[in-house]
Each structure stands twice: as C-alpha cells, then as structure tokens.
Design an enzyme around this catalytic site. Structure first.
Site, PDB file in Angstrom:
ATOM      1  N   GLU A 104      38.415  48.305  47.530  1.00  0.00           N
ATOM      2  CA  GLU A 104      39.221  47.178  47.058  1.00  0.00           C
ATOM      3  C   GLU A 104      40.713  47.349  47.328  1.00  0.00           C
ATOM      4  O   GLU A 104      41.561  47.105  46.468  1.00  0.00           O
ATOM      5  CB  GLU A 104      38.977  46.970  45.553  1.00  0.00           C
ATOM      6  CG  GLU A 104      39.264  45.556  45.078  1.00  0.00           C
ATOM      7  CD  GLU A 104      38.868  45.350  43.631  1.00  0.00           C
ATOM      8  OE1 GLU A 104      39.728  45.496  42.761  1.00  0.00           O
ATOM      9  OE2 GLU A 104      37.680  45.068  43.384  1.00  0.00           O
TER      10      GLU A 104
ATOM     11  N   ARG B 161      28.884  65.763  38.013  1.00  0.00           N
ATOM     12  CA  ARG B 161      29.726  65.340  39.144  1.00  0.00           C
ATOM     13  C   ARG B 161      29.057  64.322  40.071  1.00  0.00           C
ATOM     14  O   ARG B 161      29.507  64.111  41.195  1.00  0.00           O
ATOM     15  CB  ARG B 161      30.218  66.550  39.953  1.00  0.00           C
ATOM     16  CG  ARG B 161      31.131  67.483  39.164  1.00  0.00           C
ATOM     17  CD  ARG B 161      31.922  68.382  40.094  1.00  0.00           C
ATOM     18  NE  ARG B 161      32.808  69.260  39.326  1.00  0.00           N
ATOM     19  CZ  ARG B 161      32.502  70.494  38.967  1.00  0.00           C
ATOM     20  NH1 ARG B 161      31.325  71.014  39.301  1.00  0.00           N
ATOM     21  NH2 ARG B 161      33.350  71.220  38.274  1.00  0.00           N
TER      22      ARG B 161
ATOM     23  N   HIS C  71      39.118  36.526  37.645  1.00  0.00           N
ATOM     24  CA  HIS C  71      38.983  37.682  36.758  1.00  0.00           C
ATOM     25  C   HIS C  71      40.300  38.091  36.088  1.00  0.00           C
ATOM     26  O   HIS C  71      40.288  38.611  34.973  1.00  0.00           O
ATOM     27  CB  HIS C  71      38.404  38.869  37.526  1.00  0.00           C
ATOM     28  CG  HIS C  71      36.948  38.715  37.845  1.00  0.00           C
ATOM     29  ND1 HIS C  71      36.461  37.692  38.625  1.00  0.00           N
ATOM     30  CD2 HIS C  71      35.861  39.446  37.476  1.00  0.00           C
ATOM     31  CE1 HIS C  71      35.142  37.807  38.727  1.00  0.00           C
ATOM     32  NE2 HIS C  71      34.765  38.854  38.035  1.00  0.00           N
TER      33      HIS C  71
ATOM     34  N   LYS D 197      28.802  38.807  49.757  1.00  0.00           N
ATOM     35  CA  LYS D 197      29.481  39.895  49.055  1.00  0.00           C
ATOM     36  C   LYS D 197      29.324  41.207  49.802  1.00  0.00           C
ATOM     37  O   LYS D 197      30.284  41.981  49.923  1.00  0.00           O
ATOM     38  CB  LYS D 197      28.946  40.049  47.629  1.00  0.00           C
ATOM     39  CG  LYS D 197      29.639  41.219  46.927  1.00  0.00           C
ATOM     40  CD  LYS D 197      29.381  41.335  45.453  1.00  0.00           C
ATOM     41  CE  LYS D 197      30.182  42.506  44.884  1.00  0.00           C
ATOM     42  NZ  LYS D 197      30.026  42.690  43.444  1.00  0.00           N
TER      43      LYS D 197
ATOM     44  N   HIS E  83      30.456  37.052  30.408  1.00  0.00           N
ATOM     45  CA  HIS E  83      31.422  37.377  31.465  1.00  0.00           C
ATOM     46  C   HIS E  83      31.569  36.227  32.458  1.00  0.00           C
ATOM     47  O   HIS E  83      32.692  35.836  32.814  1.00  0.00           O
ATOM     48  CB  HIS E  83      30.981  38.648  32.188  1.00  0.00           C
ATOM     49  CG  HIS E  83      31.836  38.993  33.364  1.00  0.00           C
ATOM     50  ND1 HIS E  83      33.173  39.310  33.248  1.00  0.00           N
ATOM     51  CD2 HIS E  83      31.555  39.050  34.693  1.00  0.00           C
ATOM     52  CE1 HIS E  83      33.676  39.548  34.453  1.00  0.00           C
ATOM     53  NE2 HIS E  83      32.720  39.399  35.337  1.00  0.00           N
TER      54      HIS E  83
ATOM     55  N   GLU F 166      29.499  33.226  39.143  1.00  0.00           N
ATOM     56  CA  GLU F 166      29.819  34.275  40.123  1.00  0.00           C
ATOM     57  C   GLU F 166      29.418  33.843  41.533  1.00  0.00           C
ATOM     58  O   GLU F 166      30.094  34.184  42.512  1.00  0.00           O
ATOM     59  CB  GLU F 166      29.130  35.581  39.742  1.00  0.00           C
ATOM     60  CG  GLU F 166      29.650  36.219  38.458  1.00  0.00           C
ATOM     61  CD  GLU F 166      30.987  36.936  38.638  1.00  0.00           C
ATOM     62  OE1 GLU F 166      31.574  36.888  39.737  1.00  0.00           O
ATOM     63  OE2 GLU F 166      31.457  37.546  37.653  1.00  0.00           O
TER      64      GLU F 166
ATOM     65  N   ASN G 261      37.792  39.150  42.946  1.00  0.00           N
ATOM     66  CA  ASN G 261      38.310  39.110  41.579  1.00  0.00           C
ATOM     67  C   ASN G 261      38.869  37.736  41.216  1.00  0.00           C
ATOM     68  O   ASN G 261      39.515  37.580  40.165  1.00  0.00           O
ATOM     69  CB  ASN G 261      39.410  40.163  41.393  1.00  0.00           C
ATOM     70  CG  ASN G 261      38.859  41.574  41.445  1.00  0.00           C
ATOM     71  OD1 ASN G 261      37.815  41.856  40.874  1.00  0.00           O
ATOM     72  ND2 ASN G 261      39.559  42.457  42.142  1.00  0.00           N
TER      73      ASN G 261
ATOM     74  N   HIS H  18      39.404  38.271  32.328  1.00  0.00           N
ATOM     75  CA  HIS H  18      39.368  39.523  31.588  1.00  0.00           C
ATOM     76  C   HIS H  18      40.240  39.451  30.328  1.00  0.00           C
ATOM     77  O   HIS H  18      39.883  40.026  29.286  1.00  0.00           O
ATOM     78  CB  HIS H  18      39.823  40.683  32.469  1.00  0.00           C
ATOM     79  CG  HIS H  18      38.777  41.124  33.440  1.00  0.00           C
ATOM     80  ND1 HIS H  18      38.979  42.156  34.329  1.00  0.00           N
ATOM     81  CD2 HIS H  18      37.511  40.692  33.660  1.00  0.00           C
ATOM     82  CE1 HIS H  18      37.886  42.334  35.060  1.00  0.00           C
ATOM     83  NE2 HIS H  18      36.987  41.449  34.668  1.00  0.00           N
TER      84      HIS H  18
ATOM     85  N   LYS I  75      31.081  49.191  42.140  1.00  0.00           N
ATOM     86  CA  LYS I  75      32.130  49.226  41.126  1.00  0.00           C
ATOM     87  C   LYS I  75      31.493  49.420  39.756  1.00  0.00           C
ATOM     88  O   LYS I  75      30.682  48.598  39.333  1.00  0.00           O
ATOM     89  CB  LYS I  75      32.946  47.937  41.146  1.00  0.00           C
ATOM     90  CG  LYS I  75      33.987  47.876  42.237  1.00  0.00           C
ATOM     91  CD  LYS I  75      34.646  46.516  42.321  1.00  0.00           C
ATOM     92  CE  LYS I  75      35.438  46.160  41.099  1.00  0.00           C
ATOM     93  NZ  LYS I  75      36.156  44.871  41.256  1.00  0.00           N
TER      94      LYS I  75
ATOM     95  N   ARG J 238      38.467  42.845  49.639  1.00  0.00           N
ATOM     96  CA  ARG J 238      37.513  42.838  48.526  1.00  0.00           C
ATOM     97  C   ARG J 238      38.150  42.351  47.225  1.00  0.00           C
ATOM     98  O   ARG J 238      37.465  41.837  46.341  1.00  0.00           O
ATOM     99  CB  ARG J 238      36.913  44.241  48.327  1.00  0.00           C
ATOM    100  CG  ARG J 238      35.862  44.258  47.216  1.00  0.00           C
ATOM    101  CD  ARG J 238      35.154  45.580  47.077  1.00  0.00           C
ATOM    102  NE  ARG J 238      34.193  45.534  45.997  1.00  0.00           N
ATOM    103  CZ  ARG J 238      33.362  46.507  45.672  1.00  0.00           C
ATOM    104  NH1 ARG J 238      33.365  47.637  46.358  1.00  0.00           N
ATOM    105  NH2 ARG J 238      32.518  46.367  44.673  1.00  0.00           N
TER     106      ARG J 238
END
Length: 359
Positions: free
Chosen positions: A234, A115, A245, A224, A262, A179, A242, A249, A137, A238
């Site tokens: 997000e 957990r 992205h 950031k 990436h 990035e 992306n 993606h 993330k 935030r």
C-alpha cells in the site's frame, strides 16, 4: 469459475471460487497441527461441514466472540493461548472461518505466532469474500482507532463459496455490496455499470439469487487482486482501496463499532468522499447522482449525523493513512478512477463534514 492466482512480492496463492462445502474433493492440507478459529454463529452453522475437510495431524477449534468490538489484543491473546496450549509449531496452520473480523484476527495471530505461520481463509460473509480475505492486510483495533495495530501477512489460500451467503442476514449482504461498489468506483467502470444494471433481487436469500452473485464476486476479487499484485504494501495504487475508509473508520470509532457494520460505515464514508470530490471538481453532479442511485438501490443510503465537526476532523490524525500531519483522502475521479490526495485545505474538509452536522 476459474481459480485466481494472486502474486505479490512476498507470496503467491490461489483464490478458489468454487463449491467448497459440497465438493467432496475440496480439502485443506497441513503436515502438522491445525487450529480453526471461528465465532459462535458461524461455528454453529458450518463447523461440522468444514472440519472433515481438514487433513492434519490434529485439528483444534478456537471460538471467539462475534463483532468488531472484539477485534482487540485481548482476543488475539485468546487465539494465541489456544495455539500454545495445543502445542502448535512453525509447521502448523491457522484457519479463519468467518467474516472480516475473523479474517483480520487470524491473519494477525498467525503472523505473530512464533514469528509467523501459514493461515488459510474461508470467508463466510460477502464483505470478507470480496475484500477482507484477499490481500494480506491484517489488523486489530485499540483505544486510538481502527486497525492501528497489524501487519501484512498473506494467506496460503482463500476459499470462496457463495453457499455461505444463504445464511447471511440481508444487512450483511448489503455491507458486502458496499465494498464491491468501492472497488468498482475506483478501479472498474465496467464493473460499476454491471452493478448498476444488476437485478436488485440479488439481495434476497434464495439459492438462485445467491448463485447470481458469483460473477460479481469474481469480478470484484479479480480487480482487487490485480491492484494488490501491483502494490502489496500500500505505498501507491493500493491505497485507492481505502476509498470511504478515512471517513468510515472515524464513524466506526465514534460509534464504538456498534451502530454500523464496517461496510455501512464505508458507504457513509464514500458519500462524504464524493461530496468532497464534487467540491473539488473531481466528480461531476451526474456521476455523483449515479453513485447515490446505486447506493440507494441496494439499501446503502444510511443516515448519519456528526455531533462535533471539529472533533470528527481531529480523529483523522489517528488514522494510519495520515502522515506528518497530513490527512490522506481517497477521492473518486469520475467513475472507474480515483486520486490520492494529502493537500486538501482544512476548510474544504470541514465544510464537507458540516453537510452531516447535527442541527
């Protein structure tokens, strides 16, 4: 460089931008057992230098294959099996030593082990240093898409050392720079202007050039961190991180995560987003050309063609940023700002994608 402290609703932690490898006083403390996770290449280069810096009852190492295509539940299970086999407990620590893939995997594995236990990130690629290692993330890929299984799990600390970049392939440096440009275009006009003026010799693997990267790394991380501090999960601002992205993606998934890094896919995605922003008058021609020039200057003008525009469009709906049948796009509004839109007509998007259609 000063230490940046990131404060979110769930955690506060230091981002140490310093000479970690060569600093005799730099070490990682753990009251129980520690599990360091890396990939074969990074482990071969740096494991012998990092292990002596870990102060723990016992330290174990788990090496997983390198590459985005291995960021799956199968290899998360490998990390967890190693943790269970060595009887880690809830006071134990996982350590990520590698790029964005390792950062994501260790964040996720540590977040679900018993957990949730602490993890520390030591990013060894430029992309991981300025983006993947900061913000909590953590996600993995499955047959439906990229990072669709994951959670928010903030690290206990992040150690940034530009020394790692000296052994980084030029292609990886460029992917990280994508990035950095992403962050600047959406949130930091001055940062973008600094990158526009930066010596392209940054992309060489000598000690002076690597050292020269540090102010830009610091600026990108600081920007950031400020965004993440405002919106940890997000739900608002935030999401601007992306940018590129939503398109990128899909490109990664269609090419089975093997054709582009990436950052390269994100760079192509940013160009697609810019074309859409230009159509919607969010970006003017001069601004678009400035961004294109920056991409070209740092070798980020990759070519890509879409075989089936309609099929590409349908892939958007498997992205976690799409909700209730609406596709969310992050688009630049000039340079230094962005907008989050989920109301763009399908025809506008299809017309934009057609610019990349295979003829």
């Amino acid at each position: 460089m000063p230490i940046l402290n990131l404060h979110t609703d769930s955690a506060s932690y230091p981002i140490v931008i310093d000479d970690f490898l060569n600093n005799e006083k730099a070490h990682i403390q753990c009251a129980s057992k520690a599990l360091l996770v890396s990939n074969p290449k990074v482990a071969g280069l740096y494991l012998h230098r990092v292990l002596p810096k870990i102060r723990a009852q016992e330290v174990y190492v788990c090496v997983v294959p390198d590459g985005e295509e291995y960021k799956t539940m199968q290899y998360i299970d490998q990390i967890l099996s190693c943790a269970f086999a060595h009887r880690l407990d809830r006071k134990s620590l996982m350590i990520a030593l590698g790029g964005g893939v390792i950062s994501d995997m260790v964040g996720f594995a540590s977040g679900i082990f018993e957990r949730g236990i602490d993890f520390v990130s030591i990013p060894t690629t430029l992309l991981a240093q300025v983006d993947a290692s900061v913000g909590g993330k953590c996600g993995i890929n499955n047959m439906y898409g990229k990072n669709l299984v994951g959670l928010f799990h903030q690290p206990k600390a992040v150690y940034i050392d530009s020394t790692f970049l000296a052994t980084l392939p030029l292609r990886e440096l460029k992917a990280g720079l994508a990035e950095m440009l992403k962050i600047a275009i959406c949130f930091d006009k001055e940062g973008f202007e600094a990158l526009e003026k930066a010596d392209s010799a940054l992309l060489t693997q000598n000690a002076a050039a690597i050292k020269a990267f540090e102010p830009y790394i610091y600026k990108a991380i600081k920007t950031k961190a400020e965004v993440v501090a405002q919106d940890e999960r997000e739900s608002g601002i935030r999401a601007g991180l992306n940018y590129g992205h939503t398109f990128g993606h899909v490109i990664e998934k269609i090419t089975n995560y093997t054709q582009f890094l990436h950052g390269e896919a994100v760079a192509i995605g940013m160009k697609m987003a810019n074309a859409l922003a230009l159509k919607l008058s969010l970006l003017n021609t001069a601004e678009s050309k400035r961004i294109d020039s920056a991409f070209k200057r740092f070798g980020l003008d990759m070519t890509y063609t879409i075989d089936d525009v309609a099929a590409f469009y349908e892939q958007f709906f498997l992205d976690k940023k799409s909700t209730q049948g609406k596709i969310t796009f992050i688009l630049p509004k000039g340079i230094g700002q962005c907008v989050i839109r989920d109301d763009i007509a399908k025809d506008e998007v299809l017309n934009t994608l057609a610019m990349w259609q295979k003829h």
